[in-house]
Design an enzyme around this catalytic site. Structure first.
Site, PDB file in Angstrom:
ATOM      1  N   ARG A   1       4.261 -33.275 -15.342  1.00 40.53           N
ATOM      2  CA  ARG A   1       5.580 -32.913 -15.884  1.00 40.53           C
ATOM      3  C   ARG A   1       5.555 -31.548 -16.572  1.00 40.53           C
ATOM      4  NH1 ARG A   1       8.646 -37.888 -16.221  1.00 40.53           N
ATOM      5  NH2 ARG A   1      10.196 -36.766 -17.413  1.00 40.53           N
ATOM      6  N   GLU A  16      17.012 -25.025 -27.486  1.00 41.03           N
ATOM      7  CA  GLU A  16      16.124 -26.193 -27.553  1.00 41.03           C
ATOM      8  C   GLU A  16      15.780 -26.459 -29.020  1.00 41.03           C
ATOM      9  OE1 GLU A  16      14.726 -28.660 -25.736  1.00 41.03           O
ATOM     10  OE2 GLU A  16      13.566 -29.157 -27.524  1.00 41.03           O
ATOM     11  N   TYR A  24      -0.478 -42.816  -9.136  1.00 40.85           N
ATOM     12  CA  TYR A  24      -0.467 -41.704  -8.178  1.00 40.85           C
ATOM     13  C   TYR A  24      -1.166 -40.483  -8.757  1.00 40.85           C
ATOM     14  CZ  TYR A  24       3.885 -40.225 -10.620  1.00 40.85           C
ATOM     15  OH  TYR A  24       4.831 -39.853 -11.544  1.00 40.85           O
TER      16      TYR A  24
HETATM   17  C1  LIG Z   1       8.299 -43.794 -17.182  1.00 41.60           C
HETATM   18  C2  LIG Z   1       9.228 -42.796 -16.572  1.00 41.60           C
HETATM   19  C3  LIG Z   1       8.919 -42.245 -15.342  1.00 41.60           C
HETATM   20  C4  LIG Z   1       9.797 -41.346 -14.736  1.00 41.60           C
HETATM   21  N1  LIG Z   1       9.481 -40.852 -13.512  1.00 41.60           N
HETATM   22  C5  LIG Z   1      10.346 -40.014 -12.895  1.00 41.60           C
HETATM   23  C6  LIG Z   1      10.032 -39.492 -11.617  1.00 41.60           C
HETATM   24  O1  LIG Z   1       8.972 -39.778 -11.059  1.00 41.60           O
HETATM   25  N2  LIG Z   1      10.935 -38.658 -11.021  1.00 41.60           N
HETATM   26  C7  LIG Z   1      12.116 -38.310 -11.631  1.00 41.60           C
HETATM   27  O2  LIG Z   1      12.902 -37.549 -11.044  1.00 41.60           O
HETATM   28  N3  LIG Z   1      12.426 -38.800 -12.856  1.00 41.60           N
HETATM   29  C8  LIG Z   1      11.574 -39.620 -13.503  1.00 41.60           C
HETATM   30  N4  LIG Z   1      11.865 -40.100 -14.750  1.00 41.60           N
HETATM   31  C9  LIG Z   1      13.130 -39.689 -15.396  1.00 41.60           C
HETATM   32  C10 LIG Z   1      13.019 -38.320 -16.040  1.00 41.60           C
HETATM   33  O3  LIG Z   1      11.885 -38.245 -16.859  1.00 41.60           O
HETATM   34  C11 LIG Z   1      14.253 -38.002 -16.855  1.00 41.60           C
HETATM   35  O4  LIG Z   1      15.411 -38.413 -16.189  1.00 41.60           O
HETATM   36  C12 LIG Z   1      14.337 -36.493 -17.106  1.00 41.60           C
HETATM   37  O5  LIG Z   1      13.203 -36.034 -17.776  1.00 41.60           O
HETATM   38  C13 LIG Z   1      15.607 -36.164 -17.881  1.00 41.60           C
HETATM   39  O6  LIG Z   1      15.641 -34.785 -18.130  1.00 41.60           O
HETATM   40  P1  LIG Z   1      16.730 -34.175 -19.107  1.00 41.60           P
HETATM   41  O7  LIG Z   1      16.442 -32.712 -19.159  1.00 41.60           O
HETATM   42  O8  LIG Z   1      18.084 -34.617 -18.697  1.00 41.60           O
HETATM   43  O9  LIG Z   1      16.472 -34.849 -20.518  1.00 41.60           O
HETATM   44  P2  LIG Z   1      15.152 -34.765 -21.519  1.00 41.60           P
HETATM   45  O10 LIG Z   1      13.943 -34.670 -20.698  1.00 41.60           O
HETATM   46  O11 LIG Z   1      15.328 -35.879 -22.445  1.00 41.60           O
HETATM   47  O12 LIG Z   1      15.365 -33.365 -22.223  1.00 41.60           O
HETATM   48  C14 LIG Z   1      16.291 -33.190 -23.254  1.00 41.60           C
HETATM   49  C15 LIG Z   1      15.896 -31.934 -24.039  1.00 41.60           C
HETATM   50  O13 LIG Z   1      16.908 -31.675 -24.993  1.00 41.60           O
HETATM   51  C16 LIG Z   1      16.328 -31.415 -26.262  1.00 41.60           C
HETATM   52  N5  LIG Z   1      17.330 -31.847 -27.239  1.00 41.60           N
HETATM   53  C17 LIG Z   1      17.708 -33.108 -27.536  1.00 41.60           C
HETATM   54  N6  LIG Z   1      18.673 -33.113 -28.473  1.00 41.60           N
HETATM   55  C18 LIG Z   1      18.916 -31.802 -28.764  1.00 41.60           C
HETATM   56  C19 LIG Z   1      19.818 -31.150 -29.658  1.00 41.60           C
HETATM   57  N7  LIG Z   1      20.652 -31.863 -30.440  1.00 41.60           N
HETATM   58  N8  LIG Z   1      19.827 -29.794 -29.692  1.00 41.60           N
HETATM   59  C20 LIG Z   1      18.985 -29.070 -28.911  1.00 41.60           C
HETATM   60  N9  LIG Z   1      18.095 -29.648 -28.055  1.00 41.60           N
HETATM   61  C21 LIG Z   1      18.072 -30.996 -27.981  1.00 41.60           C
HETATM   62  C22 LIG Z   1      15.066 -32.257 -26.275  1.00 41.60           C
HETATM   63  O14 LIG Z   1      14.116 -31.775 -27.207  1.00 41.60           O
HETATM   64  C23 LIG Z   1      14.601 -32.093 -24.824  1.00 41.60           C
HETATM   65  O15 LIG Z   1      13.813 -30.938 -24.658  1.00 41.60           O
HETATM   66  C24 LIG Z   1      10.996 -40.978 -15.391  1.00 41.60           C
HETATM   67  C25 LIG Z   1      11.295 -41.505 -16.650  1.00 41.60           C
HETATM   68  C26 LIG Z   1      10.413 -42.396 -17.241  1.00 41.60           C
HETATM   69  C27 LIG Z   1      10.759 -42.965 -18.594  1.00 41.60           C
END
Ligand SMILES: Cc1cc2nc3c(=O)[nH]c(=O)nc-3n(C[C@H](O)[C@H](O)[C@H](O)COP(=O)(O)OP(=O)(O)OC[C@H]3O[C@@H](n4cnc5c(N)ncnc54)[C@H](O)[C@@H]3O)c2cc1C
Length: 407
Positions: free
Chosen positions: A108, A34, A213
């Site tokens: 979250r 991370e 919610y």
């Molecule tokens: C307003 C809103 C409401 C939402 N509500 C919901 C919901 O109710 N239910 C639901 O299922 N989804 C919801 N989502 C979607 C959800 O938040 C995302 O799809 C989800 O958090 C994606 O997770 P991820 O781990 O793929 O990416 P991210 O959460 O973007 O995590 C990526 C991680 O990688 C790290 N990172 C990035 N680049 C690098 C790098 N080069 N090297 C090392 N680390 C790196 C970052 O620091 C981060 O910790 C919502 C989104 C929004 C915008």
């Protein structure tokens, strides 16, 4: 000689944490990298729908979900101006019966902490910003900004919508601004017992909608307010905002909603970005997961849910096909890509339906909600039964060659 499959997961968001936990539970040596100094999530809520909850329970998080989650009775759709109820989808009683798991609201940070809690801390590296990945002689290599590198059987990019891993594999095409701005805020309910509601509300208006919610076991009201905009000029994709801007944007909406918005705390503003579904996610021994693979609009509440499902399926195909990684990644895509693509496109459609601009279009939509409710109240409003009924834990990957991995 048999040895454990070694996997590098880039990104410790909800997706990367769920994947690393799944891989370790399947007996693999999974390392999580991370870029930040500590795990962090936005101070906001997340809806965990039954399809995701099935995976979380399979990972052993049932107790944590009961302790930290909130079980909404229903989701209720309301007209933006009159406040009149347009649909009511039952949840707390209906979901376990219909889909085999609950529908939870969570903070979250709680969700991320419970997933990270499953990961063996010895395999977590912070301050590790991945700058590139490459396939090399039947292995995958991730390189970091401090000059270090990590070699593994598989590297997975779980690094979010602006994924470096995706760029390295498929070119650095920027994500698309969807034409939506979103405000996220919260209200501590301690002083506002009048805001406590057992149902989640979706206020449907012209060119926008607002969802409220309860999270944190009933102590906090979460607000997501979405409005359409021509473009997003800001350098950052989220910015501090304030309740005045929120109230200005939604002026003219129902007084009950404005009363809630006028108490909003910690208001943040986001540009919402997505991508078209991709044709592939993998090259050689490197693949993608979560928002890195399929960023989507949040209107079906599925981005994190899809990432959690991805993680479980990827772990199971790697366990069953450890001797042939490209084949395992092909099976992973075969199982996941059609579903996540459909969800990405459906989320876009959901935005159009929620935001219909004219009273006549809204009237026709609301008549359809009423008709659907008569036919089947569980399929009304959310219209997501096909999303909720999927069970990643029941996916049984075809096993590859029987030759033991590394043998
Ligand atoms: C307003 C809103 C409401 C939402 N509500 C919901 C919901 O109710 N239910 C639901 O299922 N989804 C919801 N989502 C979607 C959800 O938040 C995302 O799809 C989800 O958090 C994606 O997770 P991820 O781990 O793929 O990416 P991210 O959460 O973007 O995590 C990526 C991680 O990688 C790290 N990172 C990035 N680049 C690098 C790098 N080069 N090297 C090392 N680390 C790196 C970052 O620091 C981060 O910790 C919502 C989104 C929004 C915008």
């Amino acid at each position: 000689m048999n040895r454990k499959l070694r996997i590098g997961v880039i990104g410790g968001g909800i997706g990367g944490a769920a994947l690393t936990a799944s891989l370790q539970q399947w007996g693999m040596e999974a390392h999580l990298f991370e870029r930040t100094a500590a795990f962090r999530e936005v101070g906001a809520g997340v809806q965990m729908t039954p399809n995701a909850v099935k995976v979380l329970k399979a990972l052993g998080l049932d107790g944590e979900l009961q302790r930290l989650g909130y079980l909404p009775q229903a989701i209720v759709g309301r007209n933006w101006r009159t406040g009149r109820e347009k649909f009511r989808t039952p949840l707390s009683d209906a979901c376990p019966q219909l889909f085999g798991a609950e529908f939870y609201h969570l903070h979250r940070a709680d969700l991320l902490a419970m997933l990270i809690g499953l990961v063996d801390a010895r395999f977590i590296t912070h301050n590790a910003r991945c700058v590139s990945v490459l396939n090399l002689d039947g292995k995958a290599v991730a390189r970091f900004d401090n000059g270090e590198q990590f070699e593994a059987d598989v590297i997975v990019g779980a690094d979010g919508v602006h994924s470096v891993v995706r760029d390295a594999l498929f070119g650095d095409e920027a994500p698309r601004f969807t034409g939506h701005i979103c405000w996220r805020a919260a209200i501590a309910l301690g002083e506002r017992s009048d805001f406590i509601s057992p149902v989640s509300a979706v206020w449907l208006g012209p060119n926008g909608h607002v969802v409220t919610y309860t999270i944190s076991g009933g102590r906090v009201l979460n607000i997501v307010a979405v409005s359409e905009a021509a473009d997003w000029q800001e350098a950052s994709w989220h910015l501090p905002s304030n309740r005045d801007e929120l109230l200005r944007t939604f002026s003219g909406w129902h007084p009950d909603l404005l009363r809630i918005l006028s108490c909003a705390q910690n208001v943040l503003k986001w540009g919402l970005f997505d991508r078209d579904p991709m044709q592939r996610w993998s090259q050689g021994h490197i693949t993608l997961l979560g928002d890195a693979a399929h960023p989507m609009l949040p209107f079906l509440a599925q981005g994190a849910a899809m990432a959690i499902e991805d993680g479980y399926v990827l772990a199971s195909v790697l366990a069953a096909n450890a001797g042939d990684i490209p084949e395992a990644l092909r099976l992973y895509e075969d199982e996941r890509l059609p579903r996540t693509s459909r969800v990405q496109l459906s989320a876009r459609e959901r935005g159009k339906i929620y935001h219909l601009p004219t009273p006549w279009q809204q009237f026709r939509r609301d008549v359809r909600y009423r008709f659907n409710a008569l036919m089947n109240p569980h399929a009304c409003g959310l219209e997501a039964n096909w999303v909720f009924s999927y069970d990643a834990t029941a996916f049984s990957p075809p096993a590859g060659e029987t030759r033991p991995f590394g043998g």
